[in-house]
Design a protein around this motif. Structure first.
Motif, PDB file in Angstrom:
ATOM      1  N   SER A   1       8.200   5.963  -7.500  1.00 44.03           N
ATOM      2  CA  SER A   1       8.500   7.181  -6.755  1.00 44.03           C
ATOM      3  C   SER A   1       7.196   7.952  -6.587  1.00 44.03           C
ATOM      4  CB  SER A   1       9.567   8.032  -7.454  1.00 44.03           C
ATOM      5  OG  SER A   1       9.075   8.542  -8.659  1.00 44.03           O
ATOM      6  N   VAL A   2       7.136   8.676  -5.491  1.00 42.17           N
ATOM      7  CA  VAL A   2       5.918   9.424  -5.186  1.00 42.17           C
ATOM      8  C   VAL A   2       6.275  10.626  -4.326  1.00 42.17           C
ATOM      9  CG1 VAL A   2       5.364   8.048  -3.098  1.00 42.17           C
ATOM     10  CG2 VAL A   2       3.509   9.181  -4.384  1.00 42.17           C
ATOM     11  N   GLY A   3       5.535  11.694  -4.510  1.00 37.83           N
ATOM     12  CA  GLY A   3       5.681  12.872  -3.671  1.00 37.83           C
ATOM     13  C   GLY A   3       4.651  12.842  -2.553  1.00 37.83           C
ATOM     14  N   LEU A   4       5.114  13.043  -1.324  1.00 38.80           N
ATOM     15  CA  LEU A   4       4.252  13.080  -0.138  1.00 38.80           C
ATOM     16  C   LEU A   4       4.742  14.181   0.787  1.00 38.80           C
ATOM     17  CD1 LEU A   4       4.124   9.252   0.678  1.00 38.80           C
ATOM     18  CD2 LEU A   4       2.253  10.611  -0.267  1.00 38.80           C
ATOM     19  N   SER A   5       3.867  14.654   1.663  1.00 41.15           N
ATOM     20  CA  SER A   5       4.255  15.638   2.670  1.00 41.15           C
ATOM     21  C   SER A   5       4.350  14.967   4.029  1.00 41.15           C
ATOM     22  CB  SER A   5       3.229  16.767   2.765  1.00 41.15           C
ATOM     23  OG  SER A   5       3.351  17.621   1.670  1.00 41.15           O
ATOM     24  N   PHE A   6       5.409  15.320   4.777  1.00 42.63           N
ATOM     25  CA  PHE A   6       5.597  14.849   6.136  1.00 42.63           C
ATOM     26  C   PHE A   6       5.791  16.076   6.999  1.00 42.63           C
ATOM     27  CE2 PHE A   6       6.980  11.574   3.267  1.00 42.63           C
ATOM     28  CZ  PHE A   6       6.366  10.434   3.789  1.00 42.63           C
ATOM     29  N   ASN A   7       4.862  16.313   7.952  1.00 39.97           N
ATOM     30  CA  ASN A   7       4.871  17.534   8.768  1.00 39.97           C
ATOM     31  C   ASN A   7       4.911  18.766   7.872  1.00 39.97           C
ATOM     32  OD1 ASN A   7       4.781  16.100  11.187  1.00 39.97           O
ATOM     33  ND2 ASN A   7       7.007  15.887  11.228  1.00 39.97           N
ATOM     34  N   GLN A   8       4.149  18.716   6.818  1.00 42.33           N
ATOM     35  CA  GLN A   8       4.002  19.798   5.842  1.00 42.33           C
ATOM     36  C   GLN A   8       5.283  20.119   5.091  1.00 42.33           C
ATOM     37  OE1 GLN A   8       2.004  23.072   7.799  1.00 42.33           O
ATOM     38  NE2 GLN A   8       0.214  21.807   8.229  1.00 42.33           N
ATOM     39  N   ILE A   9       6.204  19.160   5.041  1.00 45.72           N
ATOM     40  CA  ILE A   9       7.427  19.313   4.251  1.00 45.72           C
ATOM     41  C   ILE A   9       7.319  18.366   3.059  1.00 45.72           C
ATOM     42  CG2 ILE A   9       9.938  19.082   4.213  1.00 45.72           C
ATOM     43  CD1 ILE A   9       9.868  19.523   7.277  1.00 45.72           C
ATOM     44  N   PRO A  10       7.245  18.884   1.826  1.00 48.25           N
ATOM     45  CA  PRO A  10       7.145  18.005   0.660  1.00 48.25           C
ATOM     46  C   PRO A  10       8.413  17.178   0.475  1.00 48.25           C
ATOM     47  CG  PRO A  10       7.167  20.328   0.005  1.00 48.25           C
ATOM     48  CD  PRO A  10       7.247  20.290   1.491  1.00 48.25           C
ATOM     49  N   SER A  11       8.216  15.923   0.122  1.00 47.27           N
ATOM     50  CA  SER A  11       9.331  14.994  -0.052  1.00 47.27           C
ATOM     51  C   SER A  11       9.046  14.058  -1.208  1.00 47.27           C
ATOM     52  CB  SER A  11       9.517  14.149   1.213  1.00 47.27           C
ATOM     53  OG  SER A  11       9.663  14.954   2.350  1.00 47.27           O
ATOM     54  N   THR A  12      10.112  13.656  -1.884  1.00 43.39           N
ATOM     55  CA  THR A  12      10.000  12.637  -2.917  1.00 43.39           C
ATOM     56  C   THR A  12      10.631  11.364  -2.391  1.00 43.39           C
ATOM     57  OG1 THR A  12      10.049  14.268  -4.692  1.00 43.39           O
ATOM     58  CG2 THR A  12      10.616  11.998  -5.274  1.00 43.39           C
ATOM     59  N   LEU A  13       9.908  10.266  -2.504  1.00 45.36           N
ATOM     60  CA  LEU A  13      10.394   8.973  -2.053  1.00 45.36           C
ATOM     61  C   LEU A  13      10.566   8.066  -3.263  1.00 45.36           C
ATOM     62  CD1 LEU A  13       8.475  10.235   0.230  1.00 45.36           C
ATOM     63  CD2 LEU A  13       8.630   7.988   1.241  1.00 45.36           C
ATOM     64  N   ILE A  14      11.674   7.368  -3.322  1.00 46.47           N
ATOM     65  CA  ILE A  14      11.914   6.369  -4.368  1.00 46.47           C
ATOM     66  C   ILE A  14      12.046   5.030  -3.652  1.00 46.47           C
ATOM     67  CG2 ILE A  14      13.443   5.576  -6.198  1.00 46.47           C
ATOM     68  CD1 ILE A  14      14.253   8.558  -6.559  1.00 46.47           C
ATOM     69  N   ILE A  15      11.166   4.096  -3.999  1.00 48.29           N
ATOM     70  CA  ILE A  15      11.091   2.834  -3.283  1.00 48.29           C
ATOM     71  C   ILE A  15      11.123   1.672  -4.268  1.00 48.29           C
ATOM     72  CG2 ILE A  15       9.717   1.438  -1.681  1.00 48.29           C
ATOM     73  CD1 ILE A  15       8.405   4.200  -0.841  1.00 48.29           C
ATOM     74  N   PRO A  16      12.156   0.848  -4.220  1.00 46.47           N
ATOM     75  CA  PRO A  16      12.176  -0.350  -5.061  1.00 46.47           C
ATOM     76  C   PRO A  16      11.141  -1.354  -4.540  1.00 46.47           C
ATOM     77  CG  PRO A  16      14.324   0.017  -4.011  1.00 46.47           C
ATOM     78  CD  PRO A  16      13.369   1.000  -3.446  1.00 46.47           C
ATOM     79  N   PHE A  17      10.542  -2.095  -5.435  1.00 43.12           N
ATOM     80  CA  PHE A  17       9.556  -3.096  -5.023  1.00 43.12           C
ATOM     81  C   PHE A  17      10.189  -4.132  -4.097  1.00 43.12           C
ATOM     82  CE2 PHE A  17       7.711  -1.699  -9.176  1.00 43.12           C
ATOM     83  CZ  PHE A  17       6.676  -0.965  -8.614  1.00 43.12           C
ATOM     84  N   SER A  18      11.489  -4.384  -4.257  1.00 42.78           N
ATOM     85  CA  SER A  18      12.162  -5.370  -3.410  1.00 42.78           C
ATOM     86  C   SER A  18      12.234  -4.934  -1.946  1.00 42.78           C
ATOM     87  CB  SER A  18      13.568  -5.653  -3.933  1.00 42.78           C
ATOM     88  OG  SER A  18      14.342  -4.467  -3.922  1.00 42.78           O
ATOM     89  N   ALA A  19      12.040  -3.639  -1.646  1.00 35.17           N
ATOM     90  CA  ALA A  19      12.079  -3.136  -0.274  1.00 35.17           C
ATOM     91  C   ALA A  19      10.716  -3.216   0.412  1.00 35.17           C
ATOM     92  CB  ALA A  19      12.571  -1.691  -0.258  1.00 35.17           C
ATOM     93  N   ILE A  20       9.655  -3.459  -0.346  1.00 37.19           N
ATOM     94  CA  ILE A  20       8.308  -3.476   0.216  1.00 37.19           C
ATOM     95  C   ILE A  20       8.098  -4.734   1.051  1.00 37.19           C
ATOM     96  CG2 ILE A  20       5.842  -3.588  -0.344  1.00 37.19           C
ATOM     97  CD1 ILE A  20       6.450  -1.917  -2.827  1.00 37.19           C
ATOM     98  N   THR A  21       7.531  -4.527   2.249  1.00 37.79           N
ATOM     99  CA  THR A  21       7.191  -5.656   3.121  1.00 37.79           C
ATOM    100  C   THR A  21       5.681  -5.803   3.298  1.00 37.79           C
ATOM    101  OG1 THR A  21       7.415  -4.311   5.114  1.00 37.79           O
ATOM    102  CG2 THR A  21       9.370  -5.547   4.377  1.00 37.79           C
ATOM    103  N   GLY A  22       4.921  -4.788   2.882  1.00 37.36           N
ATOM    104  CA  GLY A  22       3.473  -4.883   3.015  1.00 37.36           C
ATOM    105  C   GLY A  22       2.748  -3.926   2.096  1.00 37.36           C
ATOM    106  N   PHE A  23       1.587  -4.370   1.620  1.00 38.53           N
ATOM    107  CA  PHE A  23       0.713  -3.554   0.779  1.00 38.53           C
ATOM    108  C   PHE A  23      -0.709  -3.850   1.224  1.00 38.53           C
ATOM    109  CE2 PHE A  23      -2.132  -3.098  -2.861  1.00 38.53           C
ATOM    110  CZ  PHE A  23      -1.813  -1.842  -3.340  1.00 38.53           C
ATOM    111  N   HIS A  24      -1.476  -2.788   1.531  1.00 35.24           N
ATOM    112  CA  HIS A  24      -2.841  -2.993   2.012  1.00 35.24           C
ATOM    113  C   HIS A  24      -3.760  -1.946   1.395  1.00 35.24           C
ATOM    114  CE1 HIS A  24      -5.785  -3.028   5.656  1.00 35.24           C
ATOM    115  NE2 HIS A  24      -6.202  -3.823   4.702  1.00 35.24           N
TER     116      HIS A  24
END
Length: 161
Positions: free
Chosen positions: A87-110
């Motif tokens: 999980s990580v906190g990020l801002s989108f259009n200056q709105i803070p958001s927390t995202l929870i992402i399972p590794f099984s949902a990842i399709t790319g890492f760069h």
């Protein structure tokens, strides 16, 4: 003697995908425990927005109904990692958001700082586990190694459609 190679009863493609996803988890875990990214490293992480276990704000799912790429670089907070997700906190259009992402949902890492990239097939089974698959096609053409000096690892297992 039979010249045909038998189909594998061991799901090697799923095992490799899981192992490579663990690389992402280990890298994110190190960043979390060190309190930030070292040097010029930064990550582009692409994931399926509607995969099992993904928890992101509804407005983001509406904007990215299939797949989304996030950047972990300068402004992120509360990065936490466990064995199956981050999980990580990020801002989108200056709105803070927390995202929870399972590794099984990842399709790319760069990580563009060192030209390191991993690509995955999203696990979209009914219970969030690996998707059902046809038997392996072991007689496919051999992939030719790329000798351009990059550190790109592409995992693309052919499946019958």
């Amino acid at each position: 003697m039979n010249a045909q190679v038998p189909d594998s009863l061991i799901p090697y493609d799923e095992i490799v995908q899981d192992a490579l996803r663990a690389v992402v988890g280990r890298v994110l875990g190190q960043v979390a425990s060190n309190g930030g990214l070292p040097g010029e490293h930064h990550f582009y992480i692409t994931f399926k927005t509607q995969a099992a276990g993904v928890d992101i704000p509804k407005r983001l799912v509406e904007r990215f109904p299939d797949e989304m790429t996030i950047v972990i670089q300068h402004r992120f907070w509360d990065l936490t990692v466990d064995a199956s997700r981050f999980s990580v906190g990020l801002s989108f259009n200056q709105i803070p958001s927390t995202l929870i992402i399972p590794f099984s949902a990842i399709t790319g890492f760069h990580d563009p700082a060192v030209n390191f990239e991993l690509r995955f097939q999203a696990a979209e089974g009914p219970d969030g586990g690996p998707e059902p698959h046809d038997p392996a096609e072991n007689d496919g053409p051999q992939a030719k190694p790329v000798e351009d000096g990059s550190n790109v690892v592409a995992v693309d297992f052919k499946r019958k459609k």
